[in-house]
Design a protein around this motif. Sequence first.
Motif: not given
Length: 262
Positions: A186-214
């Motif tokens: 969970v400590t590792i995830m805390l450090f990774a959460a913000d960069p991952l969220a920014r990356f997903i938010e800044n790349n709309p196609t990644i959002v669709m890919l992430a939703l497909a993963f879900l």
Amino acid sequence: MDILTLLADPAAWLALLTLVALEIVLGIDNLVFIAIISNKLPADQQARARRIGLALALIMRIALLLLIGWLVTLRTPLFDLGITGAPGAHGEPTFETAFSGRDLILLSGGLFLLWKATKEIHHAMDDEGASGEMLDKDTSIVRIGFTAAIIQIIALDLVFSIDSILTAVGMTDEIPLMVAAVVITVTIMLFAADPLARFIENNPTIVMLALAFLVMIGLVLIADGFGFHVPKGYIYVAMGFSVMVEVLNMRRRNRRTQHKSG
């Protein structure tokens, strides 16, 4: 086994590293969901929602470890519909309908993920949004309330936590090792959460890919609830390959943009 004995045992360290690696892999799904949900909040609330979500995930996992005796009973069948699928390659049924508490939780979580991911894909394709949710006029992102986001994160935290801990129980009987692995993960995830969220938010196609993963993860949870186990290695290899293809597409689009601007 006491803590000092565990610290002096090389096998314990190997088990800890294995557990951390396993928890990180199993936590990717949780992290992607938290990133997508938190990105629907106003900018000043997003980081707080991610931290609260991961803190709750940590609390849930530790609480489940302390209730390990009860947790193991979730594998005991509660009822059986008396239906079995056709025999597989080795003579075993392809699916079963003897449902345990764990199966029901996985089915509920899978259905929730399917509903949520499908709804988000619909919003991504339709800028008009849905009743009861606010549409950001500048970004066409459907906004949700902070409480609603936390409730959704808690619901999926519970599903992923139970699946994660039950998997860890099959690898070691040492509760201190499992607690340490959960805290490190969970400590590792805390450090990774913000960069991952920014990356997903800044790349709309990644959002669709992430939703497909879900959507895929939801289907896997449902299949697991019916006793049809899909090896997680196949899932993550497919996800990794898809991400690599999308990264190549992003680089190609960026180069085209640079050439046009130049």
